[in-house]
Write a protein that holds these residues in place. Structure first.
Motif, mmCIF file in Angstrom:
data_model
loop_
_atom_site.group_PDB
_atom_site.id
_atom_site.type_symbol
_atom_site.label_atom_id
_atom_site.label_comp_id
_atom_site.label_asym_id
_atom_site.label_seq_id
_atom_site.Cartn_x
_atom_site.Cartn_y
_atom_site.Cartn_z
ATOM 1 N N ASN A 1 -78.033 4.575 -21.776
ATOM 2 C CA ASN A 1 -78.437 3.512 -22.686
ATOM 3 C C ASN A 1 -79.154 4.112 -23.882
ATOM 4 O O ASN A 1 -79.879 5.110 -23.764
ATOM 5 C CB ASN A 1 -79.349 2.499 -21.991
ATOM 6 N N THR A 2 -78.950 3.491 -25.024
ATOM 7 C CA THR A 2 -79.521 3.947 -26.292
ATOM 8 C C THR A 2 -80.428 2.869 -26.853
ATOM 9 O O THR A 2 -80.120 1.668 -26.748
ATOM 10 C CB THR A 2 -78.398 4.272 -27.291
ATOM 11 N N GLY A 3 -81.529 3.291 -27.473
ATOM 12 C CA GLY A 3 -82.448 2.334 -28.075
ATOM 13 C C GLY A 3 -83.802 2.964 -28.352
ATOM 14 O O GLY A 3 -84.014 4.157 -28.104
ATOM 15 N N PRO A 4 -84.752 2.189 -28.858
ATOM 16 C CA PRO A 4 -86.093 2.717 -29.132
ATOM 17 C C PRO A 4 -86.838 3.001 -27.831
ATOM 18 O O PRO A 4 -86.854 2.187 -26.915
ATOM 19 C CB PRO A 4 -86.753 1.596 -29.930
ATOM 20 N N MET A 5 -87.470 4.179 -27.780
ATOM 21 C CA MET A 5 -88.214 4.593 -26.587
ATOM 22 C C MET A 5 -89.496 5.291 -27.013
ATOM 23 O O MET A 5 -89.562 5.928 -28.073
ATOM 24 C CB MET A 5 -87.367 5.557 -25.731
ATOM 25 N N ASN A 6 -90.518 5.178 -26.180
ATOM 26 C CA ASN A 6 -91.755 5.916 -26.382
ATOM 27 C C ASN A 6 -91.615 7.264 -25.686
ATOM 28 O O ASN A 6 -91.300 7.329 -24.502
ATOM 29 C CB ASN A 6 -92.944 5.153 -25.800
ATOM 30 N N VAL A 7 -91.867 8.361 -26.415
ATOM 31 C CA VAL A 7 -91.709 9.689 -25.862
ATOM 32 C C VAL A 7 -92.950 10.512 -26.170
ATOM 33 O O VAL A 7 -93.557 10.394 -27.230
ATOM 34 C CB VAL A 7 -90.447 10.376 -26.436
ATOM 35 N N GLY A 8 -93.348 11.340 -25.207
ATOM 36 C CA GLY A 8 -94.496 12.202 -25.425
ATOM 37 C C GLY A 8 -94.970 12.811 -24.132
ATOM 38 O O GLY A 8 -94.422 12.578 -23.053
ATOM 39 N N ASP A 9 -96.044 13.610 -24.251
ATOM 40 C CA ASP A 9 -96.660 14.260 -23.090
ATOM 41 C C ASP A 9 -97.651 13.278 -22.484
ATOM 42 O O ASP A 9 -98.723 13.039 -23.042
ATOM 43 C CB ASP A 9 -97.352 15.541 -23.560
ATOM 44 N N GLY B 1 -90.008 2.587 -21.853
ATOM 45 C CA GLY B 1 -89.578 1.467 -22.687
ATOM 46 C C GLY B 1 -88.477 0.654 -22.045
ATOM 47 O O GLY B 1 -87.888 1.038 -21.016
ATOM 48 N N ASP B 2 -88.191 -0.518 -22.633
ATOM 49 C CA ASP B 2 -87.154 -1.402 -22.101
ATOM 50 C C ASP B 2 -85.788 -0.735 -22.095
ATOM 51 O O ASP B 2 -84.981 -0.947 -21.181
ATOM 52 C CB ASP B 2 -87.096 -2.693 -22.932
ATOM 53 N N ALA B 3 -85.501 0.059 -23.142
ATOM 54 C CA ALA B 3 -84.197 0.732 -23.202
ATOM 55 C C ALA B 3 -84.038 1.704 -22.038
ATOM 56 O O ALA B 3 -82.937 1.892 -21.512
ATOM 57 C CB ALA B 3 -84.036 1.465 -24.537
ATOM 58 N N VAL B 4 -85.137 2.328 -21.623
ATOM 59 C CA VAL B 4 -85.105 3.240 -20.480
ATOM 60 C C VAL B 4 -84.810 2.454 -19.203
ATOM 61 O O VAL B 4 -83.982 2.848 -18.366
ATOM 62 C CB VAL B 4 -86.432 4.005 -20.356
ATOM 63 N N ASN B 5 -85.489 1.320 -19.059
ATOM 64 C CA ASN B 5 -85.294 0.506 -17.855
ATOM 65 C C ASN B 5 -83.850 0.027 -17.723
ATOM 66 O O ASN B 5 -83.282 0.002 -16.626
ATOM 67 C CB ASN B 5 -86.241 -0.697 -17.876
ATOM 68 N N LEU B 6 -83.250 -0.360 -18.853
ATOM 69 C CA LEU B 6 -81.862 -0.812 -18.800
ATOM 70 C C LEU B 6 -80.934 0.324 -18.382
ATOM 71 O O LEU B 6 -79.973 0.113 -17.626
ATOM 72 C CB LEU B 6 -81.431 -1.365 -20.159
ATOM 73 N N GLY B 7 -81.216 1.549 -18.846
ATOM 74 C CA GLY B 7 -80.403 2.697 -18.426
ATOM 75 C C GLY B 7 -80.430 2.867 -16.925
ATOM 76 O O GLY B 7 -79.406 3.152 -16.284
ATOM 77 N N ALA B 8 -81.623 2.688 -16.313
ATOM 78 C CA ALA B 8 -81.738 2.800 -14.861
ATOM 79 C C ALA B 8 -80.947 1.693 -14.172
ATOM 80 O O ALA B 8 -80.303 1.921 -13.138
ATOM 81 C CB ALA B 8 -83.206 2.750 -14.453
ATOM 82 N N ARG B 9 -80.998 0.460 -14.717
ATOM 83 C CA ARG B 9 -80.248 -0.648 -14.120
ATOM 84 C C ARG B 9 -78.737 -0.375 -14.182
ATOM 85 O O ARG B 9 -77.998 -0.676 -13.245
ATOM 86 C CB ARG B 9 -80.547 -1.963 -14.864
ATOM 87 N N LEU B 10 -78.285 0.196 -15.292
ATOM 88 C CA LEU B 10 -76.851 0.462 -15.441
ATOM 89 C C LEU B 10 -76.368 1.467 -14.397
ATOM 90 O O LEU B 10 -75.270 1.327 -13.843
ATOM 91 C CB LEU B 10 -76.551 0.980 -16.851
ATOM 92 N N GLU B 11 -77.188 2.462 -14.145
ATOM 93 C CA GLU B 11 -76.805 3.426 -13.113
ATOM 94 C C GLU B 11 -76.632 2.721 -11.767
ATOM 95 O O GLU B 11 -75.685 2.978 -11.028
ATOM 96 C CB GLU B 11 -77.863 4.532 -13.025
ATOM 97 N N GLY B 12 -77.548 1.814 -11.448
ATOM 98 C CA GLY B 12 -77.462 1.103 -10.181
ATOM 99 C C GLY B 12 -76.247 0.204 -10.078
ATOM 100 O O GLY B 12 -75.784 -0.103 -8.978
ATOM 101 N N LEU B 13 -75.696 -0.232 -11.224
ATOM 102 C CA LEU B 13 -74.557 -1.152 -11.212
ATOM 103 C C LEU B 13 -73.202 -0.445 -11.155
ATOM 104 O O LEU B 13 -72.170 -1.105 -11.025
ATOM 105 C CB LEU B 13 -74.604 -2.052 -12.450
#
Length: 748
Positions: free
Chosen positions: A594-602, A615-627
């Motif tokens: 999934n692509t989108g705005p994400m917070n990144v850092g240490d 971020g929400d875009a990260v969460n959606l990527g995880a959901r897609l893997e599960g589907l």
């Protein structure tokens, strides 16, 4: 907080370590040449020698390098034009009889068939008689009797052999289970003791020619010589041992027929108390040097087409120029791709097998073969020991520039001498070990001058070494201002990958086996991510999380993430056979992108921190893997990833609402780049688009019909079965007027 430091290694200790390691490498390579080099077929060193042999062969080969005999060697080619004009293979034996007669009438003196004829051809008249008798029509069966002889096509072909010398082919097998047809007379008989001691290519079974044909022929030779360990045909046995006799190759049998010789002579040497090896074989007045098992290096004259080719259909229809076949030695074979007699050789990857036999025949008649002397590997071992001594002496006396210069001189000398022996003496000497040792010892001793410059790299590697590829680390060292540890928001792509049915897999293995399995899995998967500029976020059990676009900016992060996902799937195709050989189960994964705005850092605490994304875009990527398992696909991508890669073809999967989210999103499966998309996939995607629109229009009956059509013809039908199962619920529930096809998933 102070960073831990590595123990200091003194320059003296480093020199001694490099010296001892260099001696170990030298002795290992020299031992390989003495003990294994002569017989090795598959090791890395042997494969490198194969590549160097091919490079040298093509670089120095010319039309004058190997002699051409005065004999008129001609190839009659059952090519694509012949198959189109005369009908598909196999042809009837009466057609081959016509071919043989026409070749004889045109002047051929020896004809060799590179086409196995081990099965009798059914007599069509006898078949009609049998059918008539089964139907009770004895009169018809008797009326057909005069035609039986006219349709005995095997005998007709054999009869044509009376006016010309014909050499038949046969196959040898490594297993004794197959022994069919008839073998020719051997060219050399062995006593029981000789048969037990001789080191030669061995056969346990055979598929010979049809007896009626072999009896009429002057001889026969085996075809399909063994290939080298990398699949390339560089050498071929002239003789093969079966029981207590030696039998000839097709080319040798043809040469014997041409000279009216019935056999050969051998020079055999005692290798040890149990083994005799072949030095050379005597053919007519030629002494042919072979390896210890009776193989010769094939002296290719160049790329395909070094001998005259005549299309078989032209010979059948007598459309050949007068004189072309005067006193000709004719090999009948095929260059058709469909008949699968094309070989990979140093001079071409689609080289007709029949021309290989012609090349060997030419070399036999001309007496001109390249060869590898018996002392080649001993000589190579001596060269390796000399190189080891040279580097031991000069490494501590000259600087890096001098060492590089000495290495280049040694490499040029080794290659030059090797090329000289090949070009002037036609002697093939191993080269890979000498080059590897020269380069390896040079690199080993040069390494001593560079180990003190890594303190800064160690600091960055301690933070990012497990997460990003080495190329990223090198770039960060060269451009330290382009990245930072502070949190920020970026447009990025995230990847989640999980092993399917991992619980079942883990329950079948003990702790040690599970650890070994995961290590074997994570290593190539991580390499795939690194090779496509990705950053590893974490491993959680069997799950891998990675992202693109940080710490270094990547404007093409979506494409790189997709390429990594495809590479991961392809990597498993190579990895799974290896795992199966070790007794581990097959691994299948699902991947979500999934692509989108994400917070990144240490991020983290004083006790433990990690460079990660949220971020929400990260969460959606995880959901897609599960589907992925739900839809029966390997990869699912979100709408932003789909939109960012416009030169790929995707299969629309569904419009979904995942758990915890109100807004629906469309998800897709990547299929292939548009420029290489197959016609079958293009047709399937078009039909699926039409089916999905029918689905949205609530035409359930037509949708079911189209889904069944897709299931029957699809390369990946699981998705359509999901929709087919869903139709039952939709028909029962009844959809609201504003239904837009969105499917709500109630589990993660």
């Amino acid at each position: 907080m102070a960073w831990p430091t590595s123990p200091t290694i003194t320059p003296r200790g480093l020199r001694w370590g490099a010296l001892l390691l260099g001696i170990l490498i030298t002795l290992s390579l020299a031992g390989y040449q003495l003990l294994q080099g002569r017989y090795d077929q598959t090791s890395l060193i042997k494969r490198l020698d194969y590549l160097l042999y091919d490079w040298r062969f093509n670089l120095l080969n010319s039309h004058e390098h190997f002699a051409r005999s005065d004999a008129n060697i001609v190839i009659v080619d059952i090519d694509e034009a012949s198959l189109f004009a005369e009908g598909r293979w196999p042809w009837s034996r009466d057609k081959l009889a016509t071919l043989t007669r026409n070749l004889t009438d045109a002047g051929a003196v020896v004809i060799a068939y590179d086409i196995l004829m081990s099965e009798p051809q059914e007599n069509p008249t006898r078949r009609l008689q049998l059918q008539a008798r089964q139907e009770g029509d004895e009169a018809m069966a008797e009326a057909l009797a005069p035609f039986v002889k006219l349709t005995e096509y095997d005998q007709q072909l054999a009869d044509t052999f009376a006016s010309v010398d014909v050499v038949m082919p046969f196959l040898f097998h490594e297993q004794a289970a197959t022994r069919t047809g008839q073998l020719p007379a051997p060219v050399y008989s062995l006593s029981p003791e000789q048969a037990e001691r001789l080191l030669a290519v061995q056969a346990q079974g055979y598929t010979g020619a049809l007896p009626v044909l072999q009896d009429a022929a002057v001889g026969a030779g085996f075809i399909v010589p063994a290939i080298d360990g990398d699949g390339v045909l560089r050498s071929a046995p002239l003789i093969t041992q079966y029981e207590s006799a030696l039998y000839p190759s097709l080319s040798l049998a043809m040469g014997l027929a041409y000279y009216f010789i019935e056999g050969i002579d051998l020079s055999v040497a005692r290798y040890n108390d149990q083994l005799d090896v072949i030095n050379w074989l005597q053919f007519a007045d030629q002494r042919i040097r072979t390896d210890v098992a009776g193989r010769v290096l094939i002296p290719y004259l160049g790329a395909q087409g070094q001998f005259p080719y005549l299309s078989a259909t032209d010979v059948l229809n007598q459309r050949i120029e007068p004189g072309v076949l005067d006193n000709a030695l004719v090999l009948v074979g095929t260059s058709s791709v469909g008949l699968a007699d094309l070989r990979t050789t140093p001079v071409g990857t689609q080289f007709p097998g029949v021309e290989i036999h012609a090349t060997l025949l030419n070399a036999l008649l001309a007496g001109d073969f390249p060869y590898t002397p018996d002392i080649a590997h001993t000589l190579t071992a001596l060269i390796l020991l000399i190189l080891g001594v040279i580097y031991s002496v000069i490494s501590s006396r000259i600087g890096p520039l001098g060492l590089v210069s000495a290495t280049l001189i040694l490499l040029a000398l080794l290659v030059g001498l090797n090329f000289y022996f090949w070009q002037q003496q036609k002697v093939a000497l191993p080269l890979a070990s000498s080059l590897l040792l020269t380069i390896g010892l040079s690199a080993l001793h040069l390494l001593q001058g560079f180990l003190g410059e890594r303190r800064t790299k160690q600091h960055i590697s301690s933070v990012f070494g497990q997460y990003v590829p080495q190329a990223h680390i090198d770039h960060m060292l060269a451009h330290p201002n382009e990245f930072g540890f502070a949190g920020e928001t970026r447009d990025m792509t995230v990847l989640f990958s999980d092993i399917r049915s991992f619980t079942t897999i883990s329950e079948s293995l003990d702790a040690t086996e599970l650890k070994d399995l995961l290590n074997r899995y994570f290593t190539p998967i991580t390499e795939s991510i690194f090779n496509h500029q990705g950053t590893i976020d974490k491993y959680v059990g069997d799950m891998v999380m990675a992202f693109w676009g940080a710490p270094l900016k990547d404007p093409d992060h979506a494409r790189h993430a997709l390429e990594a996902a495809i590479d991961m799937i392809n990597t498993l195709k190579t990895l799974n056979p290896e795992l199966n050989r070790l007794g581990y189960p097959t691994i299948e994964v699902g991947i979500g992108l999934n692509t989108g705005p994400m917070n990144v850092g240490d991020m983290g605490s004083h006790f433990r921190r990690a460079y990660t994304v949220l971020g929400d875009a990260v969460n959606l990527g995880a959901r897609l893997e599960g589907l992925t398992k739900f839809y029966g696909v390997k990869i699912l991508v979100g709408p932003e990833t789909y939109a960012a890669i416009d030169d790929w073809s995707f299969r629309p999967i569904d419009r979904i609402r995942v758990k915890g989210k109100l807004e629906p999103v469309s998800v897709y499966e990547p299929i292939a780049p548009r420029k290489v998309l197959s016609d079958a996939w293009q047709q399937e995607l078009t039909l699926w688009a039409d089916t999905y629109q029918t689905y949205l229009n609530r035409n359930w009956a037509l949708t079911r019909e189209k889904l069944n059509e897709l299931i029957n013809q699809s390369q990946s039908p699981a998705l359509y079965q999901v929709y087919l199962n869903r139709l039952t619920d939709l028909e029962a529930e009844g959809m609201p007027l504003d239904w837009d096809g969105t499917y709500t998933h109630t589990s993660k």
